[in-house]
Design an enzyme around this catalytic site. Structure first.
Site, PDB file in Angstrom:
ATOM      1  N   ASP A 345     -47.967  35.791 -51.240  1.00 55.45           N
ATOM      2  CA  ASP A 345     -47.716  36.424 -49.946  1.00 55.45           C
ATOM      3  C   ASP A 345     -48.384  35.563 -48.888  1.00 55.45           C
ATOM      4  OD1 ASP A 345     -46.697  39.401 -49.034  1.00 55.45           O
ATOM      5  OD2 ASP A 345     -48.157  38.559 -47.634  1.00 55.45           O
ATOM      6  N   ASP A 372     -46.492  30.996 -47.940  1.00 55.41           N
ATOM      7  CA  ASP A 372     -45.275  31.422 -47.259  1.00 55.41           C
ATOM      8  C   ASP A 372     -44.098  31.179 -48.193  1.00 55.41           C
ATOM      9  OD1 ASP A 372     -43.065  31.817 -45.635  1.00 55.41           O
ATOM     10  OD2 ASP A 372     -43.884  30.716 -43.931  1.00 55.41           O
ATOM     11  N   CYS A 528     -35.149  47.134 -49.032  1.00 60.72           N
ATOM     12  CA  CYS A 528     -35.233  48.579 -48.777  1.00 60.72           C
ATOM     13  C   CYS A 528     -34.523  48.906 -47.470  1.00 60.72           C
ATOM     14  CB  CYS A 528     -36.693  49.050 -48.737  1.00 60.72           C
ATOM     15  SG  CYS A 528     -37.720  48.179 -47.523  1.00 60.72           S
TER      16      CYS A 528
END
Length: 612
Positions: A345, A372, A528
């Site tokens: 992350d 990244d 999502c």
């Protein structure tokens, strides 16, 4: 009329409408207070985005989706850490704890309308309109085990709602009120308390122990064409229609609670519980600090995404956007903690969260890096898949410091903290001069602590990237518009342009994933969001760009089919989605379906020879 003058007239018209709306209220006698003090939100969208989604889903279907998004799921989903416990043991523990808290079947309160909590629960657990509810929900208990093959480590904990709340409206008297921010309200609807930072306004004479109605300030259209809550923190509520924000919170009351502070206290301190929510529109149990290491609160589609990856013992897996670590730890547990799971992350603090969760669950095969995802591929032979410590320091030394933290401050004559290398006046002991501003800065550091990025033990590793074809499987749970998360009370910030930018960003990340996975490997892509451009649009891009990729069958299969065809966007761009025959190879979770999950999407790709 010039274009500039036309825009000015539109701005004045909108401003006048809002002013008229606030200053010309209906007489109190004509209003049904029970209609005001309720929870009936209407999700606001950017008009062009709404037009796009109506084209994609149809008017009725999109209306159902919008309504579903404003409410939380009527159950919580728990993933059991099978390396530490088993589902039956956790069910017994959770049932005992929840019963001790006074939570029985159907939770507490009275459900709105004619919806019995048990019927609502059963309906929410169905797969498809005619499926047998027992396929998922096995028992009539508060805590039940998932019945889908391969998901017996998943538990459902029953919630309930929406409930009718008695706000004490007899005699036409308005209750004392607290208005919270939209993000605070969304957390409260999921079971949180009202904390001080989330409070925007309250009635004039609120004292500690008072019963207060809690409403939410949702963003409204502004005169400048943007959106804003249009309320200043600390505003005093009038309790009548003279209140300029009176009508903006009609139907936006999320429950009732006990004020834990006076009005003055709420706006004087910076932290703490402001309102103890003892009567909620939706009742969902809290799992804060509950069975840590044994369970993890996670949405059902997220659990299924990790299962769809089908990780095997001894494999090398990459989780490209891993924070906060839910899917990472799920993958490691499915591998029986044997193999290598690389979690990356770009946020330092989020990497710390992954490390903390992995340690809490006792998982040793997870290695987390700050990286990244857009720079995940490294072709330099110098890097050779190695990581460089951001803070080179012996682990044992760090642990010793955690156990015996050094003294960093003392107090001056007035009891104020001063750095250990300063005298009681705040000046350095070595005789160098420190400005007043520097002194104040040092004092703040001593009072507030060192900050998250500099906490003892807060060491993360930076990675320079990984070599191509170096992973057996890659999970890309991509950053997205998040338009499937529930509950959601506002969606107006997304534009057609921003949705397209999300999709462009995801394609760049997918390009990295394709390079990192070896031939014969697997990529799972998930989001999502309900936006087809970020879901089916990405699948179309992947299959058209990389001929060695093919959609793979997913197990378990719980979600519905994907969208076939395409859509012309308001800006003229034509978006292409799935072709006939591909729709059943992806999983789309519709928030308005009886399954009652968040909006989610999963696609799985097999990688053949890249030389073909």
């Amino acid at each position: 009329m010039t274009k500039k003058a036309g825009n000015l007239l539109k701005t004045l018209h909108k401003s006048s409408f809002l002013k008229l709306h606030r200053q010309s209220p209906q007489p109190q006698s004509q209003m049904d207070l029970s209609e005001r003090y309720c929870y009936k939100p209407s999700l606001k969208w950017n008009p062009k985005v709404e037009e796009y989604f109506i084209k994609a889903y149809g008017q009725d279907h999109f209306s159902r989706i919008s309504t579903a998004l404003t409410r939380p799921s009527c159950y919580s989903c728990i993933r059991v850490n099978t390396l530490k416990s088993v589902s039956d043991v956790v069910i017994d523990k959770l049932s005992t704890i929840l019963e001790e808290r006074g939570l029985q079947n159907g939770m507490s309160g009275v459900s709105n309308g004619d919806k019995d909590p048990k019927d609502l629960r059963k309906k929410s657990m169905e797969i498809g309109e005619s499926a047998d509810p027992a396929r998922i929900y096995a028992h009539n208990n508060l805590v039940s085990k998932c019945q889908i093959p391969g998901l017996d480590h998943v538990l459902f904990i029953e919630g309930s709602g929406p409930h009718s709340i008695d706000y004490g409206l007899s005699g036409g008297k308005s209750p004392k009120e607290v208005i919270v921010s939209r993000k605070c309200a969304e957390a409260v609807l999921r079971g949180a308390q009202v904390y001080v930072p989330g409070v925007l306004a309250c009635s004039a004479h609120v004292e500690k122990g008072d019963v207060v109605a809690v409403a939410v300030a949702v963003e409204q259209p502004g005169a400048d064409g943007g959106w804003g809550a249009n309320i200043t923190r600390g505003t005093i509520l009038q309790g009548s229609q003279a209140d300029p924000y009176y009508f903006e919170r009609n139907g936006l009351y999320i429950g009732q609670g006990i004020s834990m502070m006076s009005r003055a206290g709420i706006f004087r301190v910076s932290e703490g519980v402001a309102v103890d929510m003892n009567c909620r529109v939706f009742e969902l149990p809290s799992f804060h600090d509950l069975l840590e290491g044994e369970i993890f609160l996670q949405n059902l589609p997220s659990i299924i995404a990790a299962c769809a990856l089908d990780p095997q013992r001894g494999e090398r897996i990459l989780d490209m956007c891993a924070a906060p670590g839910g899917k990472t730890t799920a993958i490691a547990i499915l591998m029986q903690d044997e193999g290598e799971v690389i979690a990356v992350d770009r946020s330092h603090n989020k990497v710390l969260d992954i490390k903390k969760l992995a340690a809490e669950m006792g998982l040793t095969c997870i290695t987390s890096y700050k990286l990244d995802a857009l720079k995940a591929v490294c072709r330099s032979s110098e890097s050779d898949d190695l990581a460089v410590l951001q803070f080179p320091e012996d682990v044992d030394d760090v642990e010793k410091k955690i156990q015996t933290p050094p003294t960093t401050a003392s107090t001056d004559l007035d009891g104020e903290l001063v750095p250990h290398n300063c005298d009681i006046s705040g000046q350095p002991k070595d005789g160098t001069y420190a400005s007043k501003a520097e002194q104040r800065k040092n004092m703040r550091k001593m009072r507030n602590g060192p900050g998250r990025n500099h906490c003892l033990g807060g060491r993360v590793e930076k990675s320079k990237g990984f070599l191509p074809n170096s992973f057996d499987r890659v999970l890309l749970d991509a950053p997205c518009s998040a338009l499937g998360l529930r509950p959601r009370l506002f969606a107006g910030e997304e534009t057609v342009e921003s949705l397209r930018n999300h999709a462009k960003y995801q394609k760049r990340m997918f390009d990295q994933a394709v390079q990192l996975v070896r031939p014969g490997g697997v990529i799972v892509y998930s989001t999502c969001t309900i936006n087809p451009g970020e879901n089916e649009g990405l699948v179309r891009y992947a299959l058209d760009t990389y001929k060695f990729l093919s959609l793979a069958t997913q197990h378990p299969r719980v979600g519905g089919p994907g969208l076939v065809g395409g859509c012309r966007l308001p800006d003229g761009y034509t978006e292409e989605w799935l072709k006939p025959g591909e729709e059943d190879l992806v999983q789309r979770f519709d928030p308005s379906s009886p399954l009652d999950t968040i909006g989610f999407f999963i696609a799985k790709f097999n990688v053949s020879s890249k030389d073909a």
